[in-house]
Design a protein around this motif. Structure first.
Motif, mmCIF file in Angstrom:
data_model
loop_
_atom_site.group_PDB
_atom_site.id
_atom_site.type_symbol
_atom_site.label_atom_id
_atom_site.label_comp_id
_atom_site.label_asym_id
_atom_site.label_seq_id
_atom_site.Cartn_x
_atom_site.Cartn_y
_atom_site.Cartn_z
ATOM 1 N N LEU A 1 3.701 8.652 8.048
ATOM 2 C CA LEU A 1 2.929 9.341 9.083
ATOM 3 C C LEU A 1 1.435 9.213 8.812
ATOM 4 O O LEU A 1 0.638 8.955 9.728
ATOM 5 N N PHE A 2 1.044 9.373 7.553
ATOM 6 C CA PHE A 2 -0.364 9.254 7.167
ATOM 7 C C PHE A 2 -0.896 7.853 7.474
ATOM 8 O O PHE A 2 -1.968 7.694 8.081
ATOM 9 N N LEU A 3 -0.156 6.831 7.066
ATOM 10 C CA LEU A 3 -0.617 5.458 7.262
ATOM 11 C C LEU A 3 -0.603 5.050 8.732
ATOM 12 O O LEU A 3 -1.401 4.205 9.151
ATOM 13 N N SER A 4 0.283 5.641 9.511
ATOM 14 C CA SER A 4 0.310 5.310 10.936
ATOM 15 C C SER A 4 -0.976 5.747 11.630
ATOM 16 O O SER A 4 -1.360 5.177 12.657
ATOM 17 N N TYR A 5 -1.666 6.717 11.039
ATOM 18 C CA TYR A 5 -2.936 7.174 11.611
ATOM 19 C C TYR A 5 -4.133 6.438 11.011
ATOM 20 O O TYR A 5 -5.066 6.063 11.736
ATOM 21 N N TYR A 6 -4.108 6.215 9.700
ATOM 22 C CA TYR A 6 -5.292 5.686 9.026
ATOM 23 C C TYR A 6 -5.273 4.176 8.773
ATOM 24 O O TYR A 6 -6.287 3.624 8.339
ATOM 25 N N THR A 7 -4.148 3.500 9.006
ATOM 26 C CA THR A 7 -4.144 2.050 8.817
ATOM 27 C C THR A 7 -5.068 1.404 9.837
ATOM 28 O O THR A 7 -4.973 1.667 11.037
ATOM 29 N N MET B 1 0.831 -1.198 0.000
ATOM 30 C CA MET B 1 0.000 0.000 0.000
ATOM 31 C C MET B 1 0.871 1.255 0.000
ATOM 32 O O MET B 1 0.644 2.195 -0.775
ATOM 33 N N SER B 2 1.877 1.269 0.847
ATOM 34 C CA SER B 2 2.784 2.413 0.935
ATOM 35 C C SER B 2 3.523 2.633 -0.381
ATOM 36 O O SER B 2 3.672 3.769 -0.847
ATOM 37 N N ALA B 3 3.966 1.539 -1.015
ATOM 38 C CA ALA B 3 4.730 1.645 -2.262
ATOM 39 C C ALA B 3 3.876 2.222 -3.386
ATOM 40 O O ALA B 3 4.351 3.052 -4.182
ATOM 41 N N LEU B 4 2.610 1.809 -3.477
ATOM 42 C CA LEU B 4 1.737 2.318 -4.535
ATOM 43 C C LEU B 4 1.406 3.792 -4.317
ATOM 44 O O LEU B 4 1.390 4.582 -5.270
ATOM 45 N N LEU B 5 1.130 4.161 -3.084
ATOM 46 C CA LEU B 5 0.875 5.575 -2.794
ATOM 47 C C LEU B 5 2.104 6.419 -3.125
ATOM 48 O O LEU B 5 1.983 7.525 -3.664
ATOM 49 N N GLU B 6 3.282 5.881 -2.831
ATOM 50 C CA GLU B 6 4.502 6.635 -3.125
ATOM 51 C C GLU B 6 4.709 6.788 -4.629
ATOM 52 O O GLU B 6 5.160 7.841 -5.093
ATOM 53 N N PHE C 1 -8.231 5.339 -1.724
ATOM 54 C CA PHE C 1 -8.597 5.132 -0.316
ATOM 55 C C PHE C 1 -9.831 4.239 -0.200
ATOM 56 O O PHE C 1 -9.900 3.356 0.658
ATOM 57 N N TRP C 2 -10.828 4.492 -1.058
ATOM 58 C CA TRP C 2 -12.052 3.686 -1.019
ATOM 59 C C TRP C 2 -11.724 2.216 -1.278
ATOM 60 O O TRP C 2 -12.215 1.317 -0.574
ATOM 61 N N THR C 3 -10.874 1.967 -2.285
ATOM 62 C CA THR C 3 -10.483 0.595 -2.609
ATOM 63 C C THR C 3 -9.758 -0.059 -1.438
ATOM 64 O O THR C 3 -10.025 -1.217 -1.087
ATOM 65 N N LEU C 4 -8.849 0.684 -0.821
ATOM 66 C CA LEU C 4 -8.078 0.134 0.299
ATOM 67 C C LEU C 4 -8.957 -0.080 1.531
ATOM 68 O O LEU C 4 -8.720 -1.005 2.314
#
Length: 232
Positions: free
Chosen positions: A222-228, A110-115, A167-170
């Motif tokens: 930082l984003f994923l640490s909150y929303y995962t 997930m992180s790699a695709l967002l990046e 985000f919806w897909t994830l």
């Protein structure tokens, strides 16, 4: 034949930006040359300082030809800047649609695709030409507020909306828990692209690549640490 009879077909969209309808291929080619030379002149001198005479000389056309294509200096400025803004972002939704978010099964993927998507977005919005356009639009915002509105709508369509779809897909895959996808998209952009964009807009000596690298990976983390979902 009057001047108005020989003008190209001009109209405006609902934001007051010019719509150009060329009569033929030769007309479209000539208009592209004028637009390219005009954009260079506006980059260098702003709206007020730009010279239509200089644009005509650089494009190897007469001033009446410019006015036949663009009506006046204001519509010339609006038209060429709006087109340049739209062109800078046009590949981002295509890239977002090609990324396999539906196949993601773990945090690292997930992180790699967002990046990948945000790196492409950073390349688009932090390039020298688009930063120069950003300065130009900021400087002329009072005179041409429709360009600022256009920039905001392009950001929404080309960056925010693809992120919201991802985000919806994830979320459907049980990886994220996001109550407000629009807000989350704005937050992720602010964490990764917003700060370096601000830096390079007002500090011309700063390397855009270096500015982006400092924020991209850490902002996503930082984003994923909150929303995962598993961490909430």
């Amino acid at each position: 034949m009057s001047t108005s009879d020989t003008r190209e077909l001009l109209d405006s969209d609902d934001q007051g930006l010019p719509i150009f309808q060329p009569r033929d291929r030769s007309s479209a080619s000539k208009r592209q040359t004028i637009a390219r030379m005009a954009l260079r002149e506006f980059h260098r001198h702003g709206f007020s300082g730009a010279s239509v005479d200089a644009i005509a000389e650089a494009a190897k056309v007469s001033k009446p030809t410019i006015y036949r294509h663009f009506d006046n200096k204001e519509r010339l400025f609006l038209g060429v800047v709006a087109e340049a803004l739209s062109a800078a972002y046009q590949e981002l939704p295509v890239l977002a649609g090609s990324l396999p978010f539906r196949q993601v099964s773990e945090h690292q993927e997930m992180s790699a695709l967002l990046e990948r998507f945000l790196a492409a977005a950073a390349e688009a919005v932090l390039g020298e030409e688009i930063i120069s356009l950003r300065r130009l639009v900021i400087g002329e915002a009072e005179r041409f507020p429709q360009l600022a509105a256009l920039w905001a709508s392009i950001n929404d369509e080309m960056i925010n909306e693809p992120l919201m779809e991802a985000f919806w897909t994830l979320e459907q895959r049980g990886l994220l828990a996001i109550p407000d996808r629009s807000l989350a998209a704005q937050q992720l952009i602010a964490l990764t692209i917003g700060a370096p964009q601000l830096v390079v807009t007002f500090h011309t000596e700063t390397s855009t690549a270096r500015a982006a690298e400092r924020y991209l990976s850490s902002g996503i983390l930082l984003f994923l640490s909150y929303y995962t979902k598993e961490l909430r």
